[in-house]
Design an enzyme around this catalytic site. Structure first.
Site, PDB file in Angstrom:
ATOM      1  N   GLU A   1       0.807  -1.227   0.000  1.00 20.44           N
ATOM      2  CA  GLU A   1       0.000   0.000   0.000  1.00 20.44           C
ATOM      3  C   GLU A   1       0.834   1.269   0.000  1.00 20.44           C
ATOM      4  O   GLU A   1       0.532   2.208  -0.716  1.00 20.44           O
ATOM      5  CB  GLU A   1      -0.943   0.027   1.217  1.00 20.44           C
TER       6      GLU A   1
ATOM      7  N   HIS B   1     -10.107  -5.611  10.803  1.00 24.50           N
ATOM      8  CA  HIS B   1     -10.707  -5.438   9.482  1.00 24.50           C
ATOM      9  C   HIS B   1     -12.044  -4.735   9.537  1.00 24.50           C
ATOM     10  O   HIS B   1     -12.827  -4.853   8.611  1.00 24.50           O
ATOM     11  CB  HIS B   1     -10.880  -6.818   8.802  1.00 24.50           C
TER      12      HIS B   1
END
Lengths: 434, 367
Positions: B90, B159
């Site tokens: 990322e 998450h």
């Protein structure tokens, strides 16, 4: 001709070189080749802080008092770099380089200007006219100057916070530098950025970044965009030996290699990441090899001709084969920033040693003198002029106003949509973003 | 049958849709229904078609057709130069996206979920959001960061976080969060066209939900304004603000409240930054009571900002303290019963509305 000489003599010190020598150099320079020479134009444009003319002869007196005849001789001179290049996963370019009197004198002047600018910034910081962070580049000038000589303005450069000289090399002015450092309107970022945030988009200079290592993926992104737009140009992303250990660098390099991006990663290895020596920060300080699958070149970063040669080589390579790493072996005389004396983690002997043995400006001075391209006095005069230019720019910057208070709220967005923004006391200070 | 026909048609270019739509409409009196997924996909498709500078980047966006199938079919249509599969890095690919935006391209960077955006948050904030300001307008960053945000179902603490308030606190960013298909299309198209960095917070659980859309919404020029909230349901007794999935919950709560004679006005924020303070305040000045609903952590959340705004602008109009309904102040647990307690439920919104209307129901009755 005689009128020219006497006018010149009248405005200068009596202890000059003999007239015969001088008329020779005047003769040479008053018959310049008519075709434009960009480096000469750049050098000439820096002589006069006011308007400049295309010919050395008019206006007569001001031209002669402000400008020095600089050799426009572009006859190739062949030289060797100080040391050969060391290569990783590629074949090193030759250490034989082509240059000219014109180019060497331009290099000298540009580096002298940068050196003077950084030293002046040091004084301004100590006088508290510059605040916050100020990271000085003196010692590393050859990297900025040599790189620029190998590139066009279509190529992109991005660097971290030690960006004053890179900005200048890309065509920035002294006034823009000093005004920005002092937080004034005429600054290149209108006073809103500061030392670490110089940009010049029209020359494809993308800053000016304060977060160590962030500029490397950004630079690979620029390279991506150049390839996407089929621009046939490259991006040079500069970083230090401290940033060389950043994970995002390897992430960006991986993607650049996978996607064949025209990205050149340039490690300006000045051997210290702030106060930490490279051997304490990097298990492998062979930064040019750290790209593993990506080729690399180790370059003497204090030799402007070697830098130019390496960058020319890298540009050609990246356009065909994707990313390449250049490690510039360089040195900074100042500490990491103005709040770091720079002597607690290295010895004064080391610093003076580099200054004596490897200083980039001294090296070019020796080359110019040994090849008889200019006299010692002429070079000293260039340094004097450069000093005056810097002083003039500082004086101008000091007179420049600080930004209007309304500037607090400008440029938050490119398109503000008329939303409201607030000051510290939102009942007192509100603004509509245009 | 009509629903599947519409989903198949949507997979093709929108230029072919018009005759099909009119055929459908002549057979059905209901408006067309599309899923949020298809709405997002069509928005991406149209914007990529209209502007060659738009490109997509992210994990699995290409050959996998998108982790949640949002980018389905786009690789085949636009090729690997415009739909780029990235490695799982990322920080690296977000930085590359922002650099491309510096140069003038228009990247749409997908985070598989916004939890992973934390790995790239320096680029979102320091490289993207602040650049236009620091450069005094020289470097604008026309990038969109999109992906699912907030809780899914049973995916656990790492998450499930909602990032709305984190990103919305940063000047220089625009933060949008769609609820239905109309929002998804209109806001994503607006985000891609916008010259500033936009954080686009979707919701995984909404992807499969269908919503009716008008012809206007399906038109390729359709765009929603950034910074404007929508009043999804008008009411006079209490204002409920919400965004994303919680809008659905608020609407259901409003239906149930109506049976008890409480008419709630439901505001779909759509835009977290800029926040549509004028719509919210106008509504509170009408109803005099406010419930803010969000999925994320309560402290320093979106509701806190809305409450402060209303206290500053409309204090005299409040007849009750502002109520906040938010996710529980704990990391998201896994066990289903605990997860249910960690996320706002419709009953929570109802209870808060009644409190604000001084018609509380004792706790035992809601268990």
């Amino acid at each position: 001709m005689p009128t020219l000489l006497s006018a010149w003599f009248n405005s200068h010190q009596p202890n000059l070189h003999p007239p015969s020598f001088y008329s020779l150099s005047l003769f040479r320079s008053s018959h310049p080749p008519p075709s434009p020479n960009p480096t000469l134009a750049m050098a000439l444009s820096r002589f006069a802080s006011s308007s400049r003319s295309g010919s050395l002869l008019k206006p007569l007196s001001s031209a002669i008092s402000l400008r020095r005849p600089i050799s426009t001789d572009t006859t190739p001179i062949t030289l060797e770099t100080s040391v050969p290049f060391t290569a990783h996963q590629c074949e090193a370019p030759s250490r034989t380089v082509q240059t000219s009197a014109n180019e060497l004198l331009t290099f000298f002047r540009d580096m002298a200007l940068m050196r003077r600018m950084e030293i002046a910034a040091d004084s301004l910081y100590k006088a508290k006219l510059i605040r916050g962070f100020c990271h000085l580049y003196d010692g590393q000038e050859a990297v900025a100057v040599g790189m620029e000589a190998a590139l066009t303005k279509k190529d992109c450069i991005i660097t971290a916070y030690r960006d004053h000289c890179t900005f200048m090399a890309r065509g920035g002015t002294l006034l823009e530098v000093f005004a920005e450092l002092m937080g004034r309107q005429a600054g290149c970022s209108r006073g809103k950025g500061g030392s670490m945030h110089f940009y010049k988009k029209d020359s494809n200079f993308y800053g000016g970044h304060g977060i160590v290592g962030a500029q490397v993926p950004l630079g690979c992104g620029l390279a991506f965009a150049q390839k996407y737009s089929k621009d046939e140009a490259v991006t040079f992303a500069l970083y230090g030996d401290g940033a060389a250990n950043q994970g995002q660098l390897f992430e960006a390099l991986n993607i650049s290699a996978l996607w064949d991006l025209p990205a050149i990663l340039v490690c300006e290895n000045n051997h210290y990441g702030m106060g930490t020596a490279e051997w304490r920060a990097a298990k492998s300080p062979a930064y040019y090899k750290r790209g593993d699958y990506a080729p690399g070149l180790k370059v003497d970063g204090m030799d402007v001709l070697a830098v130019k040669q390496a960058c020319t080589f890298a540009k050609e390579h990246a356009l065909k084969n994707g990313p390449i790493i250049l490690e510039m072996d360089t040195y900074r005389y100042h500490g990491h920033s103005m709040s770091d004396p720079g002597s607690t983690y290295r010895t004064r002997d080391e610093i003076t040693g580099v200054r004596q043995e490897r200083d980039p400006i001294e090296r070019i001075r020796k080359l110019i003198l040994s090849h008889d391209l200019a006299t010692e006095k002429e070079l000293k005069d260039i340094e004097k002029e450069v000093r005056k230019e810097v002083d003039d720019a500082i004086a101008q910057a000091k007179e420049n106003p600080v930004p209007e208070s309304s500037e607090l709220f400008t440029n938050v967005y490119a398109k503000g949509l008329g939303v409201e923004s607030f000051g510290a006391d939102r009942k007192e200070v509100r603004a509509t973003l245009p | 049958m009509l629903a599947t026909a519409s989903q198949r048609i949507l997979g093709q270019s929108f230029q072919n849709i018009r005759p099909a739509v009119s055929v459908l409409r002549s057979y059905s009196s209901a408006a067309k229904q599309i899923t949020v997924r298809d709405a997002l996909n069509s928005a991406l498709d149209e914007e990529m078609s209209a502007d060659p500078k738009v490109f997509l980047m992210g994990e699995e966006v290409g050959e996998y057709q998108g982790a949640y199938k949002i980018t389905k079919g786009l690789l085949e249509k636009y090729g690997p130069e415009r739909v780029l599969d990235t490695p799982i890095t990322e920080a690296g690919f977000t930085g590359i996206g922002v650099g491309a935006a510096y140069y003038g391209l228009k990247p749409v960077v997908e985070f598989m979920t916004f939890n992973f955006s934390m790995q790239a948050i320096d680029h979102i904030i320091n490289s993207a959001a602040k650049s236009n300001y620091m450069s005094a307008g020289q470097i604008s960053v026309p990038i969109v960061f999109r992906g699912p945000n907030g809780a899914a179902a049973g995916v656990g603490a790492q998450h499930s976080q909602c990032y709305a308030s984190w990103y919305a606190s940063c000047p220089g960013l625009k933060v949008l969060s769609p609820y239905n298909s109309e929002d998804a299309r209109g806001l994503l198209k607006a985000a891609i066209r916008d010259p500033d960095p936009v954080v686009f917070l979707e919701n995984e659980l909404l992807y499969g939900e269908s919503f009716p859309v008008s012809d206007e919404v399906l038109d390729s020029s359709f765009c929603l304004p950034i910074g404007k909230a929508k009043i999804e349901r008008e009411g006079k007794d209490v204002t409920i603000t919400a965004f994303s999935k919680m809008v659905g919950y608020a609407l259901k709560a409003a239906e149930i409240l109506e049976k008890d004679g409480i008419y709630a006005e439901v505001i779909n924020l759509r835009s977290i930054r800029p926040l549509d303070r004028s719509t919210i305040n106008a509504s509170v000045r009408k109803t005099n009571r406010l419930i803010t609903v969000e999925e994320g952590f309560p402290q320093h959340g979106v509701g806190a900002e809305i409450c402060a705004s209303v206290v500053e602008e409309s204090f005299a109009y409040l007849d009750a303290p502002v109520e906040r309904i938010a996710g529980a102040d704990v990391p998201m647990p896994y066990a289903a019963n605990l997860e249910r307690l960690a996320v706002p439920q419709i009953e929570d919104i109802i209870r808060a509305a009644k409190r604000a209307c001084y018609r509380s129901v004792p706790l035992a009755a809601t268990a």
